[in-house]
Design a protein around this motif. Structure first.
Motif, PDB file in Angstrom:
ATOM      1  N   HIS A 215      88.758  20.508  56.635  1.00 15.96           N
ATOM      2  CA  HIS A 215      89.006  21.149  57.930  1.00 15.96           C
ATOM      3  C   HIS A 215      88.719  20.114  59.025  1.00 15.96           C
ATOM      4  N   GLU A 216      87.741  20.346  59.898  1.00 10.23           N
ATOM      5  CA  GLU A 216      87.503  19.447  61.033  1.00 10.23           C
ATOM      6  C   GLU A 216      86.252  18.595  60.861  1.00 10.23           C
ATOM      7  N   THR A 217      85.712  18.518  59.655  1.00  5.90           N
ATOM      8  CA  THR A 217      84.487  17.762  59.406  1.00  5.90           C
ATOM      9  C   THR A 217      84.788  16.593  58.479  1.00  5.90           C
ATOM     10  N   SER A 218      84.328  15.400  58.857  1.00  4.53           N
ATOM     11  CA  SER A 218      84.605  14.197  58.069  1.00  4.53           C
ATOM     12  C   SER A 218      83.461  13.900  57.103  1.00  4.53           C
ATOM     13  N   PHE A 219      83.840  13.444  55.909  1.00  9.50           N
ATOM     14  CA  PHE A 219      82.882  13.102  54.860  1.00  9.50           C
ATOM     15  C   PHE A 219      83.135  11.673  54.395  1.00  9.50           C
ATOM     16  N   CYS A 220      82.068  10.993  53.994  1.00 10.34           N
ATOM     17  CA  CYS A 220      82.201   9.680  53.379  1.00 10.34           C
ATOM     18  C   CYS A 220      81.225   9.591  52.211  1.00 10.34           C
ATOM     19  N   PHE A 221      81.733   9.181  51.042  1.00 16.13           N
ATOM     20  CA  PHE A 221      80.917   9.030  49.840  1.00 16.13           C
ATOM     21  C   PHE A 221      80.998   7.576  49.386  1.00 16.13           C
ATOM     22  N   ILE A 222      79.835   6.960  49.211  1.00 13.65           N
ATOM     23  CA  ILE A 222      79.765   5.549  48.813  1.00 13.65           C
ATOM     24  C   ILE A 222      79.133   5.470  47.434  1.00 13.65           C
ATOM     25  N   CYS A 223      79.899   4.974  46.475  1.00 11.04           N
ATOM     26  CA  CYS A 223      79.360   4.727  45.133  1.00 11.04           C
ATOM     27  C   CYS A 223      79.142   3.227  45.010  1.00 11.04           C
ATOM     28  N   SER A 224      77.908   2.803  44.697  1.00 10.97           N
ATOM     29  CA  SER A 224      77.631   1.378  44.672  1.00 10.97           C
ATOM     30  C   SER A 224      76.847   0.969  43.435  1.00 10.97           C
ATOM     31  N   HIS A 225      76.966  -0.299  43.117  1.00 11.79           N
ATOM     32  CA  HIS A 225      76.168  -0.946  42.072  1.00 11.79           C
ATOM     33  C   HIS A 225      75.598  -2.203  42.714  1.00 11.79           C
ATOM     34  N   LEU A 226      74.288  -2.171  43.040  1.00 10.86           N
ATOM     35  CA  LEU A 226      73.666  -3.271  43.755  1.00 10.86           C
ATOM     36  C   LEU A 226      73.087  -4.292  42.785  1.00 10.86           C
ATOM     37  N   ALA A 227      72.603  -5.409  43.339  1.00  7.20           N
ATOM     38  CA  ALA A 227      72.108  -6.523  42.533  1.00  7.20           C
ATOM     39  C   ALA A 227      71.010  -6.070  41.585  1.00  7.20           C
ATOM     40  N   SER A 228      71.032  -6.580  40.359  1.00  5.82           N
ATOM     41  CA  SER A 228      70.027  -6.233  39.360  1.00  5.82           C
ATOM     42  C   SER A 228      68.888  -7.249  39.386  1.00  5.82           C
ATOM     43  N   GLY A 229      67.871  -7.015  38.555  1.00  7.31           N
ATOM     44  CA  GLY A 229      66.769  -7.965  38.428  1.00  7.31           C
ATOM     45  C   GLY A 229      65.480  -7.464  39.048  1.00  7.31           C
ATOM     46  N   GLY A 230      64.365  -7.942  38.486  1.00 10.37           N
ATOM     47  CA  GLY A 230      63.052  -7.489  38.927  1.00 10.37           C
ATOM     48  C   GLY A 230      62.299  -8.484  39.777  1.00 10.37           C
ATOM     49  N   LYS A 231      62.917  -9.587  40.158  1.00 13.24           N
ATOM     50  CA  LYS A 231      62.236 -10.589  40.963  1.00 13.24           C
ATOM     51  C   LYS A 231      62.323 -10.255  42.445  1.00 13.24           C
ATOM     52  N   GLU A 232      61.479 -10.925  43.222  1.00 13.23           N
ATOM     53  CA  GLU A 232      61.446 -10.680  44.662  1.00 13.23           C
ATOM     54  C   GLU A 232      62.781 -10.985  45.319  1.00 13.23           C
ATOM     55  N   GLU A 233      63.425 -12.081  44.904  1.00 11.38           N
ATOM     56  CA  GLU A 233      64.726 -12.413  45.491  1.00 11.38           C
ATOM     57  C   GLU A 233      65.791 -11.386  45.128  1.00 11.38           C
ATOM     58  N   ASP A 234      65.617 -10.702  43.992  1.00 13.39           N
ATOM     59  CA  ASP A 234      66.568  -9.648  43.611  1.00 13.39           C
ATOM     60  C   ASP A 234      66.445  -8.449  44.541  1.00 13.39           C
ATOM     61  N   ARG A 235      65.202  -8.113  44.911  1.00 13.04           N
ATOM     62  CA  ARG A 235      64.995  -7.012  45.860  1.00 13.04           C
ATOM     63  C   ARG A 235      65.669  -7.346  47.188  1.00 13.04           C
ATOM     64  N   LYS A 236      65.478  -8.588  47.645  1.00 10.22           N
ATOM     65  CA  LYS A 236      66.095  -8.999  48.902  1.00 10.22           C
ATOM     66  C   LYS A 236      67.616  -8.934  48.813  1.00 10.22           C
ATOM     67  N   GLN A 237      68.154  -9.332  47.654  1.00 11.22           N
ATOM     68  CA  GLN A 237      69.606  -9.298  47.491  1.00 11.22           C
ATOM     69  C   GLN A 237      70.144  -7.876  47.527  1.00 11.22           C
ATOM     70  N   ARG A 238      69.374  -6.924  46.988  1.00 13.28           N
ATOM     71  CA  ARG A 238      69.819  -5.519  47.047  1.00 13.28           C
ATOM     72  C   ARG A 238      69.918  -5.054  48.501  1.00 13.28           C
TER      73      ARG A 238
END
Length: 398
Positions: A215-238
């Motif tokens: 109707h008159e309401t807009s929707f947006c759905f984002i499906c994502s796969h972010l960077a993997s890994g458990g290191k600090e730089e991986d968190r920053k990359q996500r």
């Protein structure tokens, strides 16, 4: 943990090094001529009366680890078809195909996405999958195609839900199903895909975003796969991946109907997927707290919760209370996490984490459920959320 703040100038410089992501406008005939009102123009609002309806939207995300679904896969627990059906299902998958050279560099393999759509359609419409050789789903098309093509007729026996759009980008796949009685009220369907980081160039990491108006309401759905890994730089990359998706995702301009072009311009927004955020604790402490079901203590060390609280990413977004075990990483066909209960068969250590998440943004939305399902198909458990959303309906809408 040292606070990390995204440097916007660096992000913009990085973004400019990529080709602009172009929205894939699917079938311009879906724009309802003469029925969609420009809600931002006071002159239009003064001549149009609106009322509000409430609809239910189911959102689910599942990293299936490159495993094809068996024909007898039980979808009922995840989709909750034993309860009252929502009006719209938005389902996002990650790694629907193995991320090998053939799938990443070769032609798109749509056979697996068709299998998933066939199983979803069978579950939602409470019917058995069709016989081998019969056409089951056309996941890359948008419905309705043309006025004369009746693909979803209200009241049809065994056809309560229709797939209105689905999109695959290598391992990522999004499919949206709606009740037949409301599908004609959906218009301005559009898709935009973004690759992130080095792996994003191969289609492994990034996002698929789908927008439409109900109707008159807009929707947006984002499906994502972010960077993997458990290191600090991986968190920053996500964090950088999430920022890139917000900056680079765009939809076709439509000045006549004043349609939003960027993610944050929409009325109701939901972000789902394997966001890959980890838990800042030693493995033994994480596993011990899981055994005692101490979710509150664990969540104090959850990367995404910490990033949200500190405003480093997803500022202003919401996530429901997590009252379920971490969704990753399990032994195949097992209830045991990697490193628990079974002999360690790999040198790679994967501490349990809530990698699979659903967030939302915007007013007029309330979340009534946030949980996970217990399918052992992959090393991830699927997650699901149910929303009640308010939509604006013009008085002359049918």
């Amino acid at each position: 943990m040292q606070a990390f703040k995204i440097n916007e100038s660096k992000i913009l410089k990085r973004i400019l090094s990529f080709d602009s992501s172009k929205g894939d406008y699917q079938n311009p005939s879906l724009a309802k001529k003469g029925t969609h009102h420009n809600l931002n123009q006071s002159s239009q609002n003064s001549r149009t009366c609106f009322h509000h309806h409430t609809k239910k939207i189911f959102v689910g995300s599942w990293n299936v680890g490159g495993i094809q679904p068996p024909k007898n896969l039980d979808m009922e627990d995840w989709l909750e078809i034993q309860n009252n059906f929502p009006d719209i299902y938005v389902l996002g998958f990650q790694e629907i195909v193995p991320l090998n050279a053939a799938n990443v560099l070769g032609p798109q393999n749509r056979r697996v996405s068709r299998k998933w759509n066939s199983l979803i359609g069978a579950a939602l419409n409470k019917r058995m999958p069709t016989k081998k050789g019969e056409r089951t789903a056309e996941p890359q098309k948008v419905y309705p195609l043309k006025d004369q093509e009746q693909v979803c007729v209200e009241g049809d026996v065994g056809q309560d839900f229709q797939c209105i759009i689905s999109k695959q980008m290598v391992g990522m796949f999004v499919t949206i199903w709606v009740r037949c009685k409301i599908y004609r009220s959906i218009h301005h369907l559009s898709v935009s895909s973004v690759g992130c980081g080095i792996m994003g160039c191969l289609g492994n990491k990034g996002s698929i975003s789908i927008r439409f108006c109900l109707h008159e309401t807009s929707f947006c759905f984002i499906c994502s796969h972010l960077a993997s890994g458990g290191k600090e730089e991986d968190r920053k990359q996500r964090n950088i991946d999430a920022a890139e998706i917000l900056y680079r995702t765009s939809f076709p301009a439509d000045p006549l109907h004043d349609m939003p072009e960027k993610i944050m311009d929409h009325d109701r927004i939901v972000w789902l997927g394997d966001l890959n955020y980890r838990i800042y604790l030693p493995d033994f402490a994480t596993k011990s707290l899981i055994k005692r079901r101490q979710w509150e203590t664990l969540l104090k060390h959850d990367q995404l919760k910490m990033e949200l609280t500190e405003g480093h990413v997803f500022q202003g977004w919401h996530e429901g209370a997590i009252e379920f075990p971490p969704t990753y990483k399990y032994h195949p066909n097992s209830e045991d996490y990697i490193g628990c209960g079974q002999k360690q068969l790999t040198k790679k250590k994967r501490a349990p984490a809530w990698c699979d998440r659903i967030l939302w943004f915007g007013e007029g939305m309330t979340q009534s459920k946030y949980s996970r399902s217990e399918s052992k198909l992959s090393d991830h458990r699927p997650v699901k959320a149910l929303f009640k959303v308010e939509i604006k309906v013009a008085e002359n809408s049918t």
